[in-house]
Design a protein around this motif. Sequence first.
Motif, PDB file in Angstrom:
ATOM      1  N   PHE A  55       0.819  -1.214   0.000  1.00  0.00           N
ATOM      2  CA  PHE A  55       0.000   0.000   0.000  1.00  0.00           C
ATOM      3  C   PHE A  55       0.852   1.264   0.000  1.00  0.00           C
ATOM      4  O   PHE A  55       0.384   2.342  -0.335  1.00  0.00           O
ATOM      5  N   PHE A  56       2.097   1.126   0.410  1.00  0.00           N
ATOM      6  CA  PHE A  56       2.952   2.303   0.467  1.00  0.00           C
ATOM      7  C   PHE A  56       3.867   2.407  -0.746  1.00  0.00           C
ATOM      8  O   PHE A  56       4.728   3.256  -0.811  1.00  0.00           O
ATOM      9  N   SER A  57       3.694   1.494  -1.668  1.00  0.00           N
ATOM     10  CA  SER A  57       4.582   1.507  -2.828  1.00  0.00           C
ATOM     11  C   SER A  57       3.905   2.211  -3.998  1.00  0.00           C
ATOM     12  O   SER A  57       2.723   2.016  -4.260  1.00  0.00           O
ATOM     13  N   PRO A  58       4.670   3.063  -4.716  1.00  0.00           N
ATOM     14  CA  PRO A  58       4.084   3.748  -5.880  1.00  0.00           C
ATOM     15  C   PRO A  58       4.098   2.871  -7.128  1.00  0.00           C
ATOM     16  O   PRO A  58       3.625   3.290  -8.185  1.00  0.00           O
ATOM     17  N   TYR A  59       4.641   1.644  -7.015  1.00  0.00           N
ATOM     18  CA  TYR A  59       4.827   0.859  -8.246  1.00  0.00           C
ATOM     19  C   TYR A  59       3.898  -0.351  -8.333  1.00  0.00           C
ATOM     20  O   TYR A  59       4.187  -1.308  -9.044  1.00  0.00           O
ATOM     21  N   THR A  60       2.791  -0.310  -7.588  1.00  0.00           N
ATOM     22  CA  THR A  60       1.976  -1.521  -7.513  1.00  0.00           C
ATOM     23  C   THR A  60       1.315  -1.892  -8.834  1.00  0.00           C
ATOM     24  O   THR A  60       0.869  -3.020  -9.011  1.00  0.00           O
ATOM     25  N   ASP A  61       1.223  -0.952  -9.756  1.00  0.00           N
ATOM     26  CA  ASP A  61       0.548  -1.286 -11.012  1.00  0.00           C
ATOM     27  C   ASP A  61       1.402  -2.182 -11.915  1.00  0.00           C
ATOM     28  O   ASP A  61       0.930  -2.720 -12.905  1.00  0.00           O
ATOM     29  N   ASN A  62       2.724  -2.334 -11.547  1.00  0.00           N
ATOM     30  CA  ASN A  62       3.598  -3.219 -12.307  1.00  0.00           C
ATOM     31  C   ASN A  62       3.657  -2.873 -13.792  1.00  0.00           C
ATOM     32  O   ASN A  62       3.649  -3.741 -14.653  1.00  0.00           O
ATOM     33  N   LYS A  63       3.696  -1.573 -14.079  1.00  0.00           N
ATOM     34  CA  LYS A  63       3.780  -1.153 -15.487  1.00  0.00           C
ATOM     35  C   LYS A  63       5.130  -1.540 -16.067  1.00  0.00           C
ATOM     36  O   LYS A  63       6.150  -1.450 -15.395  1.00  0.00           O
ATOM     37  N   ILE A  64       5.073  -1.983 -17.295  1.00  0.00           N
ATOM     38  CA  ILE A  64       6.340  -2.307 -17.951  1.00  0.00           C
ATOM     39  C   ILE A  64       6.988  -1.008 -18.396  1.00  0.00           C
ATOM     40  O   ILE A  64       6.355  -0.161 -19.041  1.00  0.00           O
ATOM     41  N   ASN A  65       8.247  -0.847 -17.997  1.00  0.00           N
ATOM     42  CA  ASN A  65       8.942   0.402 -18.290  1.00  0.00           C
ATOM     43  C   ASN A  65      10.303   0.077 -18.888  1.00  0.00           C
ATOM     44  O   ASN A  65      11.245  -0.262 -18.192  1.00  0.00           O
ATOM     45  N   MET A  66      10.390   0.148 -20.224  1.00  0.00           N
ATOM     46  CA  MET A  66      11.609  -0.279 -20.912  1.00  0.00           C
ATOM     47  C   MET A  66      12.805   0.596 -20.559  1.00  0.00           C
ATOM     48  O   MET A  66      13.947   0.162 -20.611  1.00  0.00           O
ATOM     49  N   ALA A  67      12.525   1.815 -20.132  1.00  0.00           N
ATOM     50  CA  ALA A  67      13.622   2.716 -19.799  1.00  0.00           C
ATOM     51  C   ALA A  67      14.292   2.315 -18.495  1.00  0.00           C
ATOM     52  O   ALA A  67      15.420   2.716 -18.221  1.00  0.00           O
ATOM     53  N   MET A  68      13.596   1.534 -17.689  1.00  0.00           N
ATOM     54  CA  MET A  68      14.125   1.215 -16.368  1.00  0.00           C
ATOM     55  C   MET A  68      14.527  -0.246 -16.236  1.00  0.00           C
ATOM     56  O   MET A  68      14.521  -0.809 -15.166  1.00  0.00           O
ATOM     57  N   MET A  69      14.883  -0.885 -17.374  1.00  0.00           N
ATOM     58  CA  MET A  69      15.206  -2.303 -17.332  1.00  0.00           C
ATOM     59  C   MET A  69      16.442  -2.588 -16.495  1.00  0.00           C
ATOM     60  O   MET A  69      17.468  -1.917 -16.634  1.00  0.00           O
ATOM     61  N   ASN A  70      16.331  -3.678 -15.633  1.00  0.00           N
ATOM     62  CA  ASN A  70      17.485  -4.207 -14.912  1.00  0.00           C
ATOM     63  C   ASN A  70      18.352  -3.143 -14.248  1.00  0.00           C
ATOM     64  O   ASN A  70      19.562  -3.178 -14.330  1.00  0.00           O
ATOM     65  N   LYS A  71      17.719  -2.180 -13.613  1.00  0.00           N
ATOM     66  CA  LYS A  71      18.495  -1.163 -12.895  1.00  0.00           C
ATOM     67  C   LYS A  71      18.910  -1.707 -11.532  1.00  0.00           C
ATOM     68  O   LYS A  71      18.126  -2.372 -10.851  1.00  0.00           O
ATOM     69  N   ALA A  72      20.142  -1.408 -11.134  1.00  0.00           N
ATOM     70  CA  ALA A  72      20.605  -1.832  -9.806  1.00  0.00           C
ATOM     71  C   ALA A  72      19.863  -1.031  -8.741  1.00  0.00           C
ATOM     72  O   ALA A  72      19.268   0.006  -9.045  1.00  0.00           O
ATOM     73  N   PRO A  73      19.893  -1.530  -7.487  1.00  0.00           N
ATOM     74  CA  PRO A  73      19.200  -0.801  -6.412  1.00  0.00           C
ATOM     75  C   PRO A  73      19.627   0.650  -6.352  1.00  0.00           C
ATOM     76  O   PRO A  73      20.820   0.957  -6.441  1.00  0.00           O
ATOM     77  N   ASN A  74      18.655   1.533  -6.229  1.00  0.00           N
ATOM     78  CA  ASN A  74      18.948   2.966  -6.108  1.00  0.00           C
ATOM     79  C   ASN A  74      17.885   3.607  -5.239  1.00  0.00           C
ATOM     80  O   ASN A  74      17.056   2.904  -4.633  1.00  0.00           O
TER      81      ASN A  74
END
Lengths: 307, 327
Positions: A55-74
């Motif tokens: 509930f506190f995460s802004p990414y719950t919709d699990n949208k596919i985002n090609m610009a953000m592929m395989n990014k290391a933790p940040n």
Amino acid sequence: MAADSKLTKLQRPQAKLQKSSLFRQSLRKLMHNKLAVSGFGVVVFMFVLCFIGPFFSPYTDNKINMAMMNKAPNLTHWLGTDALGRDILTRVMQAGRISLTVGLASMVLSVLLGALLGAIAGYYRGLADQIIMRVADLLMTIPGLPLLFIFGALLSEWKIPTDYRMYIVMLMLSIVNWPGLARMVRGQMLSLREREFMQAAVVLGLRDRRKLFGHLLPNIVPLLIVMATLNIGGAILSESVLSFFGLGVMPPTPTWGNMIDAANNMIDFQDHPWLWIPPGLSIFATVIAINIFGDGLRDVLDPKQKR
Amino acid sequence: MKEIMKIDGLSTVFFTDEGKVRAVDDISFRVREGETVCIVGESGCGKSVTAMSIMGLVEEPGGKVSGGSIDFLGEDLLRLDKNSLRAIRGHEIAMIFQEPMSSLNPVIKIGEQIMEPLIVHQKMKKKAARQRAVELISQVGISRAEQIADSYPHELSGGMLQRIMIAIAISCSPKLLIADEPTTALDVTIQAQILDMLREFKESSGMSMMLITHDLGVVAEMADYVIVMYSGKIVEEGEVVQLFQNPKHPYTRGLLKSKPVMGQRQDELYSIPGQVPNPLELASSCYFHDRCEHCMPVCRTRHPGLKEVGGGQKAACWLYEEAEVHV
């Protein structure tokens, strides 16, 4: 009468102090076992994390985002992103929901099945016993994992909708797990039914159902609690194994098992460890914590069974 | 007086590896309304098995009631179907066991265990049953009834638990109460209290009682009618006063002689020589012959039948069948 009620009122606080049910005693003993308490703490933490965290995460919709592929933790994605640009932390939490639910539900189902069938077999003996226990033996002679694989493969073959697969996985796990429980319960029943208080129950003219569920089952509740707890860990593991092999719950529904699937190829395994370490650690921590807690419970509730 | 229960030719056998054991062999007796019948005998003589046979606790394949009839108010308990039998057990015939500690379910609260027969047989609602249970607890002489109703069996002493067992047994006002050595596991002071209580309930409710014991003191205190059993057979029976004053069978005499008499010093208490015969090796002799002081040739070859010996007393002994002895 008035004096009477006054007396009982005076006695009440004392009565509260004396009250020591088995439940309270066990709870007190359990609290002394630091390891078990910390195990329980971890389990609770995992549940809270998985069921409330999203509930506190802004990414719950699990949208596919090609610009953000395989990014290391940040800073924006604390545990990085996966091959489709989805937030790993959010997915770990959502996967946890499924994994924990499957674990819990299949435990409840197998305990119900095992206790019921075991109780009937042990109480009635004879033909009912033969039938139930031979079926149990049959299921136990086939190693659990291959059996689950066959089930899983069948499910894929029959093209079961992915939404339903979660429920079917629960069912599969309980089918594999109930025989062990049933044996345990049956053994207990066989010895309990010969006890003197059961003769007393016969003499009271009680119905079989009352004797079975009112008198016999309460005697094995501690055993059932212990078995159930230890069972959850096993169920979570089996579910993860199945999903890892793609035979359990299917993506895009995340589970810890199918997330670790990322470790299946060398590039991800070596270069993107954030893909598989978080779900792996979750499984590890949860199962270990449940087992430690279950062991503690067993020491308290079922002292005879100490290893 | 009306007959409550009439047992006719009851035989119970157990199947062991070595063969069939006749634990109860062709016994007959009756229990009348308001009467206390005591069954006495030493260990293994079939007292408890008689009670178990009446209650239907002898289960195959271990053993079975092999013959006879148990007529309870016109119905044969041995031929009743499961449901009718269940309606009689606990409702019209109640039973108290020897070991109060193990006769109550350890994980169920006392109150709930008393409520159970009330709910099952008297179709009481939970609330009413609970209230009745608390009443019953105070009726059997336990104070703090409310609190006791909420405790578990392990929290009470043996004497209290036996009181609870009595409370459960009398909860449905049975017509017949079978007490299988109800005081054996208790210490002497409690024994007297429990017996007093049983007698009080018997007298106030008019129920009949079948008391099984090996304690002749208990018999003298409680019984109206006494049945002496030996090796699965009745060897003597009669009114309590008659039987104590004028025992006929050598076994009964031996039993009465081996009781200490108050105020009398004896170097050694009398004991009947020998042991109970192995039930597997019972021949067609009198089962008591090798321990008997009056053993005659006929005792070794034939078993005596139960015969009227005067004063309403019956005995199974060749001493009283003179005519046949000299044959």
